[in-house]
Structure formats: C-alpha cells, structure tokens
Write a protein that holds these residues in place. Structure first.
Motif, PDB file in Angstrom:
ATOM      1  N   SER A   1       0.831  -1.208   0.000  1.00  0.00           N
ATOM      2  CA  SER A   1       0.000   0.000   0.000  1.00  0.00           C
ATOM      3  C   SER A   1       0.864   1.256   0.000  1.00  0.00           C
ATOM      4  CB  SER A   1      -0.917  -0.002   1.215  1.00  0.00           C
ATOM      5  OG  SER A   1      -1.773  -1.123   1.198  1.00  0.00           O
ATOM      6  N   LEU A   2       1.926   1.240   0.777  1.00  0.00           N
ATOM      7  CA  LEU A   2       2.792   2.408   0.847  1.00  0.00           C
ATOM      8  C   LEU A   2       3.561   2.614  -0.451  1.00  0.00           C
ATOM      9  CD1 LEU A   2       4.078   1.938   4.493  1.00  0.00           C
ATOM     10  CD2 LEU A   2       2.542   3.728   3.669  1.00  0.00           C
ATOM     11  N   GLU A   3       3.927   1.514  -1.092  1.00  0.00           N
ATOM     12  CA  GLU A   3       4.600   1.624  -2.389  1.00  0.00           C
ATOM     13  C   GLU A   3       3.672   2.267  -3.411  1.00  0.00           C
ATOM     14  OE1 GLU A   3       7.556   1.177  -5.322  1.00  0.00           O
ATOM     15  OE2 GLU A   3       7.654   1.041  -3.138  1.00  0.00           O
ATOM     16  N   THR A   4       2.423   1.840  -3.427  1.00  0.00           N
ATOM     17  CA  THR A   4       1.447   2.421  -4.351  1.00  0.00           C
ATOM     18  C   THR A   4       1.204   3.883  -4.029  1.00  0.00           C
ATOM     19  OG1 THR A   4       0.367   0.267  -4.515  1.00  0.00           O
ATOM     20  CG2 THR A   4      -0.875   2.175  -5.290  1.00  0.00           C
ATOM     21  N   LEU A   5       1.070   4.203  -2.760  1.00  0.00           N
ATOM     22  CA  LEU A   5       0.832   5.582  -2.349  1.00  0.00           C
ATOM     23  C   LEU A   5       1.978   6.479  -2.777  1.00  0.00           C
ATOM     24  CD1 LEU A   5      -0.883   7.621  -0.763  1.00  0.00           C
ATOM     25  CD2 LEU A   5       0.356   6.920   1.289  1.00  0.00           C
ATOM     26  N   LYS A   6       3.191   5.995  -2.656  1.00  0.00           N
ATOM     27  CA  LYS A   6       4.340   6.803  -3.042  1.00  0.00           C
ATOM     28  C   LYS A   6       4.344   7.076  -4.545  1.00  0.00           C
ATOM     29  CE  LYS A   6       9.248   7.222  -2.080  1.00  0.00           C
ATOM     30  NZ  LYS A   6       9.807   7.445  -3.400  1.00  0.00           N
ATOM     31  N   SER A   7       3.897   6.091  -5.316  1.00  0.00           N
ATOM     32  CA  SER A   7       3.867   6.282  -6.771  1.00  0.00           C
ATOM     33  C   SER A   7       2.761   7.241  -7.200  1.00  0.00           C
ATOM     34  CB  SER A   7       3.677   4.936  -7.466  1.00  0.00           C
ATOM     35  OG  SER A   7       2.408   4.393  -7.159  1.00  0.00           O
ATOM     36  N   LEU A   8       1.718   7.420  -6.355  1.00  0.00           N
ATOM     37  CA  LEU A   8       0.625   8.328  -6.695  1.00  0.00           C
ATOM     38  C   LEU A   8       1.005   9.781  -6.518  1.00  0.00           C
ATOM     39  CD1 LEU A   8      -2.441   6.534  -5.068  1.00  0.00           C
ATOM     40  CD2 LEU A   8      -1.971   6.790  -7.507  1.00  0.00           C
ATOM     41  N   ALA A   9       1.892  10.049  -5.566  1.00  0.00           N
ATOM     42  CA  ALA A   9       2.227  11.431  -5.222  1.00  0.00           C
ATOM     43  C   ALA A   9       3.615  11.778  -5.704  1.00  0.00           C
ATOM     44  CB  ALA A   9       2.142  11.633  -3.718  1.00  0.00           C
ATOM     45  N   SER A  10       3.800  13.044  -6.041  1.00  0.00           N
ATOM     46  CA  SER A  10       5.119  13.545  -6.411  1.00  0.00           C
ATOM     47  C   SER A  10       5.524  14.598  -5.408  1.00  0.00           C
ATOM     48  CB  SER A  10       5.087  14.150  -7.817  1.00  0.00           C
ATOM     49  OG  SER A  10       6.312  14.765  -8.126  1.00  0.00           O
ATOM     50  N   GLY A  11       6.783  14.558  -5.004  1.00  0.00           N
ATOM     51  CA  GLY A  11       7.227  15.474  -3.960  1.00  0.00           C
ATOM     52  C   GLY A  11       7.260  16.921  -4.370  1.00  0.00           C
ATOM     53  N   ASP A  12       7.325  17.203  -5.685  1.00  0.00           N
ATOM     54  CA  ASP A  12       7.455  18.589  -6.112  1.00  0.00           C
ATOM     55  C   ASP A  12       6.224  19.100  -6.842  1.00  0.00           C
ATOM     56  OD1 ASP A  12       7.676  17.072  -8.332  1.00  0.00           O
ATOM     57  OD2 ASP A  12       9.610  17.859  -9.004  1.00  0.00           O
ATOM     58  N   SER A  13       5.109  18.377  -6.785  1.00  0.00           N
ATOM     59  CA  SER A  13       3.874  18.855  -7.388  1.00  0.00           C
ATOM     60  C   SER A  13       2.712  18.488  -6.501  1.00  0.00           C
ATOM     61  CB  SER A  13       3.687  18.250  -8.789  1.00  0.00           C
ATOM     62  OG  SER A  13       3.594  16.851  -8.705  1.00  0.00           O
ATOM     63  N   PRO A  14       1.642  19.272  -6.521  1.00  0.00           N
ATOM     64  CA  PRO A  14       0.517  18.996  -5.633  1.00  0.00           C
ATOM     65  C   PRO A  14      -0.084  17.633  -5.879  1.00  0.00           C
ATOM     66  CG  PRO A  14       0.347  21.185  -6.613  1.00  0.00           C
ATOM     67  CD  PRO A  14       1.457  20.472  -7.324  1.00  0.00           C
TER      68      PRO A  14
END
Length: 713
Positions: free
Chosen positions: A338-351
C-alpha cells in the motif's frame, strides 16, 4: 556588587535563549565582548596591576575570546552535516567523480571564507569582503549550484556540510536552491536545506523562515511525511517540533501547519483507498512515543528519575529496544504494498491534486478533523497469525540464536528501507547474505521525558552522544530518536497546585503530597507535548509506552479519552515498577481493588506488565508484532539480561537482579506456552549463584539450553 552584576548578566543571557540577542551575530558578539572585558577587568582589579599596557592587552584578549566562543565553538558543535541513512543512500545512488569533486570544491570555498574568523575577531573576513575575495568565492559557489545536473546536485547536498555552506553563501544562491532548483531536489535533499537553516538560526530571521516555508509548501503527500521524518532523524535537538513551535513564527507558522494538515489528510484518505492489508489502520506511519527513565532504561531507584531498583541505573531493560524495532518493522512489512502504491501516486514537487483520486482533490483546511473528548478508545480487533514468516530468517538453515542480536536491526553496512521509501540498496557496496526486515524510513521513535529543556539543547546533545548515538552506530536502533522534554517550571507549578489546588481535579486526584502534585504536573506537560507532536503528524498512528512510577498512567488515561473519532492511539503499554494501588490514576479509589483498576485500564487499551516481554505478548494480541517477533524479542532479552548480570552481579548496583530475573522468567513461561518446544525461550538466572524462579511444568528443552550456551560463549 560588581560580581553580582557580572554573574547575573551571564545567567540572564542563558535563560533568554529565545530572545533576539541569540539570533543576531552582532548582538551575541557584542555581549561576549562586553562580558569578557568585564571579567578581565575584574581579574586585573583583583591583582591590583591595572596599567595602560595591561588595559590594551585586556581589550585585545577580550575581543579574541568573544570571537572564539561565538565562531569556533558554535561552528564545531552546531554547524554539523545531516548524516542519516537517507543521505547515505543518496550518496551511494548518485556517487560520481564529478560530484565528489564539486562537493570538495564547495567545502574548499566554505573553509576559505570562514578560516580564522574567530581567532582574528572578524578582521580577515572584513579584509576579504573589502578586497572582493569573498564575493569571488561566493560567485564560484553559485556557479556550481547553478550548473550541475539533478543527480549531482542531490549528491552534493547529501555530502557537504549544508549549514556551513548556507552561512557563507550569497542570498542569490539560497534563493536559487529554494526556487528554480527546488524541483530537482529529492525529499531528503530538501530536508537537508531546512536542517541547515535551522542550525544557523531561523527565529527572528524572516527571510530564512520564508525560505524554509517555501521548501515545505512545495513538498506534498507522502513525501512531506518522509520530509518530517528526515528532520527528526538528525540525532540532535533540531527537529520538526523545534522547527514548528520555536523557529517558525507568526503567519509562517500558521501556513506551514495548515499545509501539513491538508497533505496529511490527503495522504491518509488515499492510503485507506488502496490499503490491502485487511485492517483499517489509523495511520500511514507508526510513531512509538516512549518515556525514558524506568521505561527504556532503569533509574536505579534514584528520585526524581524513577522508582525501579531491580536493575542498575542507566541499564537498558532487556527486550525494550527489540520491542520498539519489532513494532516498527512489523508495521512497515504489513503495509509494504500500500505504501509503495501511495508513493507512486504522489510527487514530492507537485501537488497531490493531479495524482490522487478526485474526492481527495476537494480537501480544504476547514474540513480538518476535530478532537472529540467524549469518544472512548476502541482498540481494533485484529486476527493474529501464528505462522512465522520464513522469509524473515536472515541465515536459512542456521539456528536463530546465532543472529538474534542483529536480526531486529539494520546492519551499518546496508540500508534497507521499507517500500515507504521505495529504496532497498546496499549502502557501502558491501554485500550481505542477510535478508533483513525493512523498517520505516526516518525517525519514528519519540522519547517523551519530563526532564526540562536545557540551554540550546546542550544536555539533549550530550544524551544523544552518550546514550543513543552508540545504539544507532551498532544497530540497536535503526534511526535516531526524537526527544520531547518538559520545562523548568514544572516544579514551581506543582508546589502551587499542592498549596492552592485545582477546582477541576476530581476529589481522588487532588494532590495530598508534593510528590503527587509534581507527578500530575509532569503528566500534564507530557500530554501537552504529545498533542503538539501529534499535530505535526496527523497521518500517524501512535503507541504509547511508559511506567506506573510517576504520571505516565495518568497521561495514558487522558490519551484514551481524548482522541479523534478514528482513533490514532492503538495502545498504551505501562511498565510496572510500583504497586498498582500506588499508581497515580483516575481509577485509584478506596473502593477499587487492584484487579478492578487493571481491568479498567485494559478496557481503555492500557496494558500493565512487569517486563517488556509481557508488553510484547500484549502487542502480539493487537497485531503490532508477529509470533516470530515475540520469540526474537525474548531471545534478545535473555542475552541482554545475561550481559547485565555478568557485569553487575555481586555488586551493590545489581543486588536486586534476582527479583528482575523472576519477573522475566514469569513472562518467558507465559510466552513459551504458545511456542513449539524447539522454539521455546530459555530461562534466565543471575551469575551470583542465586537461582531465579523456575517453572517445572514448562522446562526448556536440552537442545534449546545447549543453543543458549553457545550464544553466551
């Protein structure tokens, strides 16, 4: 009178740590200059040898002394690089000859600008500025930051002393880093910049606060959670708590806190939509908040630190660190996918707006969750599997006892993060045949102590250096803990409460002794610190660990009654170091029996145990660890007790170890009843010839005893 003025001025400077004078180089240098002159005049007057030449010597010595104190000492103790696991991963990932050379060139520039600053009282720097040499060096630094590639820039920021670089760099260079080049920076590189700003001073420095805010407001989702954990992992008193509640002020503080809440709620909602673990976990990370004295290590019965005299003072309790590591790693493993998927959904430099489900895009600060004081604590009912995961065994075919002391830790020659970070790389290039369980990235252990804060974190830094840094270096702790301390006014407040009382306290909680008043005040301070910390991590679930010797139980009871409707407090574990009826508790009434009080606590998720093995068994029932973890914690506790016994038995400090052994054996017996015979944990005994309590109905097998003898050898 003169002496009183000099000493009073020094004390006033020390206690006014948050005043403007501490955040202005000119003001600090002026103070040390005046104080140095006063002290030397004092000495010369005492010697009765005040002459013109002596006065000149005094003035020169005072200036140099002030500069040395301000520049050289603070540079060595305060301006330190952010050397954590995450930065070491980036260095290994992006290492190149060009990056190494540029890093060395930047530090050459920093050293050239600052060399001899203290010993020449700033004269060298003044000459360099007038001649244009400093400006030339700053331009060279700016060109490097501006021209290097993305990977090389991340390598540089994770390799150099960022605080020292920020202190000498031109304003345009810092604006470049937090502006145009911010999109090229990974999360840990951004954390290194904010950490550097913290170390050179943020309070009363509006421009620096704006730079820190700019970095944080452009970090989103799960990357912001990682960012906060990196800041907390620095191994010093600079933390997210200090950043939000001390360094950032006014509107900057409000904007950053609002951003943290919005991004945390967005990450939580996305996590719950994709979580495949089968349980409605109340957080995407697990934070373990623990008391220190009589919880992590023994106070030796010394007041006011604690009451437990079973173990020598400052001895770490057998199994304590292994329990914390097991809970951290079990959470990381359970939510890996779940955390791996969540990380792929979000980008650190864009909303997160374009990368998460549409319903999350509508989040607004006004919709943030509110605390409901009437909501009772509900511990989720979780099913526990009794099957151990064979993939966790680092040395297949080898008896676990041979590697148990290193099984719950990250070896220093490898870095093994959970899927939360998406990283699983060798750190130093060394290979290992050990398959380690991943741990959560960054600092997730918080030490909540009633001890007062010190001047500029001097005692906190000493505690890190003396007690916790060795644990991190040898692997007993995966990362550095965060320390949340009390305040100096707890004692006076306790006395006021004793003499004047508080109308809001129930009759059975009204202070009858100074000790009770002190413990209630400490409990209130801990609860306040916990609530402030929880506001920094709205996306986290929490486990609280304390003891029943002071006010920890009262704090746990308050937490059980004061939580969000979707409870983030999973459980509270209390180390029993005093009789139940002497525990400061809301349920301590004359008509209540000890078993009634313990039952009331358990209904609220508060579990009382005499050892950390007992806590481990309770954590197993809550699915916070696995049955295999329980056995590993038990074996670790046996080895740690053997080490303590070998060191202290026969000495005054170890006079109560037989009682500690009996308590430990009682919980070992309880755990062994649920283990196969070949997997049972051996009992402990002291080395003074005095046998601990044994249990004939559950004797350890001959094979297990022989294996244990091999470990101790």
């Amino acid at each position: 009178m003169y002496s009183i003025i000099v000493i009073g001025s020094l004390l006033l400077f020390v206690v006014s740590e948050k005043s403007f004078i501490h955040f202005s180089r000119t003001a600090r240098r002026a103070f040390w200059y005046v104080l140095s002159c006063a002290i030397f005049l004092w000495v010369v007057k005492w010697l009765q040898e005040l002459e013109g030449l002596g006065m000149a010597w005094i003035m020169l010595t005072a200036v140099i002394a002030a500069s040395v104190v301000e520049d050289e000492y603070l540079k060595k103790t305060g301006l330190t690089p952010m050397d954590i696991e995450a930065t070491r991963v980036v260095r290994q990932k992006y290492r190149s000859p060009s990056g190494q050379g540029h890093s060395e060139r930047i530090m050459d520039i920093v050293n050239a600008i600052t060399r001899g600053k203290g010993y020449t009282a700033g004269t060298k720097q003044l000459v360099s500025r007038v001649s244009g040499a400093t400006r030339k060096l700053q331009k060279g630094l700016h060109r490097i930051i501006q021209s290097v590639g993305k990977e090389e820039l991340n390598f540089i920021l994770c390799s150099i002393n960022v605080p020292a670089m920020i202190e000498v760099a031109h304003t345009k260079t810092i604006k470049l880093l937090v502006g145009t080049r911010l999109k090229d920076l990974e999360t840990v590189s951004r954390a290194a910049i904010v950490d550097g700003l913290q170390k050179i001073g943020l309070r009363y420095r509006h421009q620096r606060q704006e730079w820190a805010k700019q970095v944080i407001l452009q970090t989103y989702g799960v990357h912001l959670t990682l960012f906060k954990a990196y800041i907390d992992d620095g191994g010093d008193y600079h933390s997210m708590y200090k950043l939000l509640y001390n360094d950032l002020q006014g509107e900057v503080h409000k904007e950053v806190l609002k951003h943290i809440h919005v991004q945390a709620e967005a990450a939580m909602e996305a996590f719950h939509q994709i979580d495949q673990s089968g349980s409605k976990t109340p957080g995407i990370v697990l934070k373990i908040l623990s008391d220190v004295d009589d919880t992590v290590f023994s106070s030796g019965g010394s007041f006011p630190a604690g009451l437990d005299s079973r173990y020598p003072r400052k001895s770490y309790y057998p199994g304590a660190l292994a329990l914390y590591a097991a809970m951290d790693r079990h959470f990381a493993k359970k939510h890996h996918a779940s955390l791996e998927t969540l990380k792929s959904l979000a980008s650190g430099d864009s909303p997160t707006k374009s990368r998460v489900p549409s319903n999350i895009q509508k989040l607004h600060p006004a919709n943030l969750p509110k605390l409901k004081t009437s909501t009772p604590l509900k511990i989720p009912s979780l099913q526990v599997s009794n099957k151990s995961d064979e993939s966790q065994s680092p040395l297949p075919g080898t008896s676990p006892e041979f590697y148990i002391l290193g099984d719950l830790m990250t070896p220093r020659d490898t870095v093994n993060f959970s899927a939360f970070s998406g990283l699983n790389r060798s750190h130093s290039g060394a290979t290992s045949n050990r398959k380690n369980s991943p741990h959560q990235e960054g600092s997730n252990l918080v030490l909540l102590s009633a001890r007062p804060e010190s001047y500029k974190g001097l005692t906190e830094s000493e505690s890190y250096r003396k007690y916790f840094q060795p644990l991190v270096e040898r692997g007993d702790l995966d990362t550095s803990p965060t320390m949340l301390l009390g305040s100096l006014d707890s004692g006076p407040r306790a006395l006021l409460k004793l003499f004047f009382g508080s109308s809001s306290d129930p009759e059975h909680l009204k202070s009858k002794t100074a000790t009770d008043a002190l413990y209630q005040t400490l409990a209130a301070k801990k609860l306040s610190r916990f609530n402030e910390y929880a506001a920094l991590y709205p996306e986290a679930a929490y486990v609280y660990v304390g003891d029943n010797g002071q006010g920890d139980v009262l704090c746990a009871e308050a937490l059980a009654n004061d939580i969000v409707s979707n409870p983030r407090i999973i459980a509270s574990f209390i180390h029993k170091v005093a009789p139940t009826m002497s525990t400061l508790s809301m349920f301590r009434k004359e008509e209540n029996r000890p078993e009634d009080i313990v039952r009331s606590w358990k209904m609220r998720g508060i579990h009382l145990h005499q050892t950390h093995l007992g806590m481990a068994k309770a954590a197993l029932d809550l699915d916070l660890i696995s049955i295999d973890d329980v056995r590993k914690i038990g074996m670790s506790a046996v080895c740690e007790f053997e080490r303590i016994s070998s060191r202290y038995s026969g000495r005054h400090a170890g006079r109560h170890l037989p009682k500690a052994a009996k308590d430990l054996n009682s919980d070992i017996d309880s755990i062994n009843s649920s283990l196969a015979e070949a997997d049972r944990i051996p009992y402990v005994k002291t080395t003074s010839g005095e046998e601990a309590q044994t249990f004939p109905g559950d004797m350890v097998s001959k094979q297990s005893s022989m294996e244990h003898d091999v470990i101790l050898e």
